[in-house]
Design a protein around this motif. Structure first.
Motif, PDB file in Angstrom:
ATOM      1  N   ARG A  52       1.980   1.660  -3.897  1.00 22.42           N
ATOM      2  CA  ARG A  52       1.208   2.213  -4.464  1.00 22.42           C
ATOM      3  C   ARG A  52       0.926   3.682  -4.131  1.00 22.42           C
ATOM      4  NH1 ARG A  52      -1.232  -2.653  -2.887  1.00 22.42           N
ATOM      5  NH2 ARG A  52      -2.995  -1.360  -1.683  1.00 22.42           N
ATOM      6  N   GLU A  53       1.035   4.455  -2.979  1.00 17.76           N
ATOM      7  CA  GLU A  53       1.035   5.378  -2.732  1.00 17.76           C
ATOM      8  C   GLU A  53       1.599   6.308  -3.178  1.00 17.76           C
ATOM      9  OE1 GLU A  53      -1.020   7.086   0.748  1.00 17.76           O
ATOM     10  OE2 GLU A  53      -2.404   5.315   0.859  1.00 17.76           O
ATOM     11  N   ARG A  74       3.378   6.145  -5.087  1.00 14.81           N
ATOM     12  CA  ARG A  74       3.543   5.883  -6.839  1.00 14.81           C
ATOM     13  C   ARG A  74       2.328   6.789  -6.785  1.00 14.81           C
ATOM     14  NH1 ARG A  74       3.806  -0.217  -8.515  1.00 14.81           N
ATOM     15  NH2 ARG A  74       6.334  -0.367  -8.093  1.00 14.81           N
ATOM     16  N   ALA A  75       1.151   7.075  -6.409  1.00 16.26           N
ATOM     17  CA  ALA A  75       0.256   7.963  -6.411  1.00 16.26           C
ATOM     18  C   ALA A  75       0.469   9.711  -6.211  1.00 16.26           C
ATOM     19  CB  ALA A  75      -0.593   7.668  -6.164  1.00 16.26           C
ATOM     20  N   THR A  80       0.434  -0.802   0.221  1.00 18.52           N
ATOM     21  CA  THR A  80       0.149  -0.214   0.007  1.00 18.52           C
ATOM     22  C   THR A  80       0.919   1.455   0.162  1.00 18.52           C
ATOM     23  OG1 THR A  80      -1.815  -1.510   0.863  1.00 18.52           O
ATOM     24  CG2 THR A  80      -1.513   1.257   1.388  1.00 18.52           C
TER      25      THR A  80
END
Length: 383
Positions: A238-239, A241-242, A235
């Motif tokens: 992913r964050e 990268r976001a 997670t």
């Protein structure tokens, strides 16, 4: 630079010579004399940048001497020079204006009567006042343009600083939360494995069955913590990268329903976290929901990291006017006291016209409470 100056002098000389030849009011002198007079009148133009006022006075003197040449228009260069002086000397506008008017009056008195075609007032306006006014106007326009450029540059710098601060805040809120949760779960795993090792060392043959049951419970706890660590790592990746993608396009904010997931991630056997909701399920504007989520995330992260509490409560209250979130714990009374996280929460809440309080509770522990108004549109709670 010198090439441009030379071209300007030659162009001015040719223009003055042509104007004198086209004037048919009186017999003209020879072309060499007109060319020399035009060159003499054009040379002061080279002084317009470094010595504008002396250049204007020199041009005025040449123009007065040129009155002996019928139809010669050297005064045009003098008008340009006084305009350049007004442009280059912003601290002495009245001096430039006075000298320009004085030169105009002297020129009007000395010009031969046969060549007077304009009134004194018209001469004063066109020859004395207008060039200085034009020079001042051009200078003011340039100053305003430069000021506007500086303001634009400052505004761009401020916007860039705000973007950097927002990105740093998002990294702190998101990645910091996941890393703290990973640390908490890793600590719980080490504690479980340590307890298992101690139980194994103390185990005796007569208690083998009980020891096996204890070992099984410790293994299950360690396996659960390791699974959560793997999930949190994915997670967090992913964050990150976001957040990098947000530099190119606006990110979609997390859902308010994710607060329970935040609590589950940070909960350990030694720090259970409870979430309580109250009020009608009124839809919230996305930005308000994101701010509430970030406040909960930061407050829970601080509680897990700093408070030393044994229990944390999250209370979420919604009504038609505002949404309130309160995170309380029973720790030693310091959960990230007014650090970067608290400042980030306060900035987020203030952007929506809300209030945030963070401080020790009266009995024991720490409390973070944020109240954000819900701006209703068309009678609905959604933005």
């Amino acid at each position: 630079m010198y090439a441009r100056q030379g071209l300007l002098v030659l162009a001015t000389t040719a223009t003055l010579t042509a104007l004198a030849l086209l004037d048919g009011r009186a017999p003209q002198p020879g072309l060499p004399l007109l060319a020399c007079a035009g060159l003499a009148a054009a040379l002061p133009l080279t002084l317009r940048n470094r010595f504008p006022l002396p250049g204007a006075l020199l041009s005025a003197a040449i123009a007065l001497l040129g009155l002996v040449i019928p139809g010669w228009q050297g005064r045009l260069v003098t008008m340009v020079m006084f305009g350049a002086a007004a442009y280059r000397l912003p601290r002495r506008p009245w001096l430039v204006m006075s000298l320009s008017i004085a030169w105009t009056i002297g020129y009007g008195l000395l010009v031969p009567q046969a060549f007077r075609g304009l009134s004194v007032v018209t001469d004063l306006v066109i020859m004395g006042v207008a060039p200085v006014a034009v020079g001042n106007a051009l200078r003011l326009h340039g100053e305003r343009a430069a000021q506007a450029a500086r303001l634009d540059h400052a505004e761009a710098g401020r916007a860039m600083a705000e973007d950097r601060a927002a990105l740093a805040r998002d990294v702190h809120d998101s990645v910091g939360h996941h890393l703290t949760a990973i640390r908490m779960q890793a600590t719980a795993t080490r504690r479980a494995l340590h307890n298992r090792a101690q139980a194994t060392n103390r185990g005796q043959a007569g208690h083998a069955e009980a020891g096996d049951q204890a070992d099984g419970g410790q293994v299950d706890a360690a396996d659960r913590a390791l699974s959560i660590i793997a999930e949190l790592s994915a997670t967090a990746l992913r964050e990150v990268r976001a957040l990098l993608d947000s530099l190119r396009e606006p990110p979609a904010g997390p859902a308010l329903e994710g607060i329970e997931e935040l609590a589950r991630r940070l909960s350990t056997p030694h720090l259970p976290i409870s979430v309580h909701r109250a009020g009608p399920a009124i839809p919230l504007p996305p930005t308000v929901a994101q701010t509430i989520y970030r406040v909960a995330q930061e407050a829970l992260t601080n509680a897990a990291r700093h408070s030393g509490a044994s229990h944390v409560n999250v209370h979420l209250l919604r009504d038609r006017a505002a949404v309130t979130i309160a995170v309380t714990d029973d720790g030693h009374g310091r959960a990230g006291a007014d650090g970067r996280g608290i400042r980030g929460m306060r900035e987020r809440v203030h952007q929506h016209g809300g209030t945030l309080t963070a401080g020790p509770r009266q009995d024991r522990g720490w409390r973070v409470e944020a109240v954000l108004p819900i701006r209703q549109v068309g009678g609905q709670g959604a933005a």
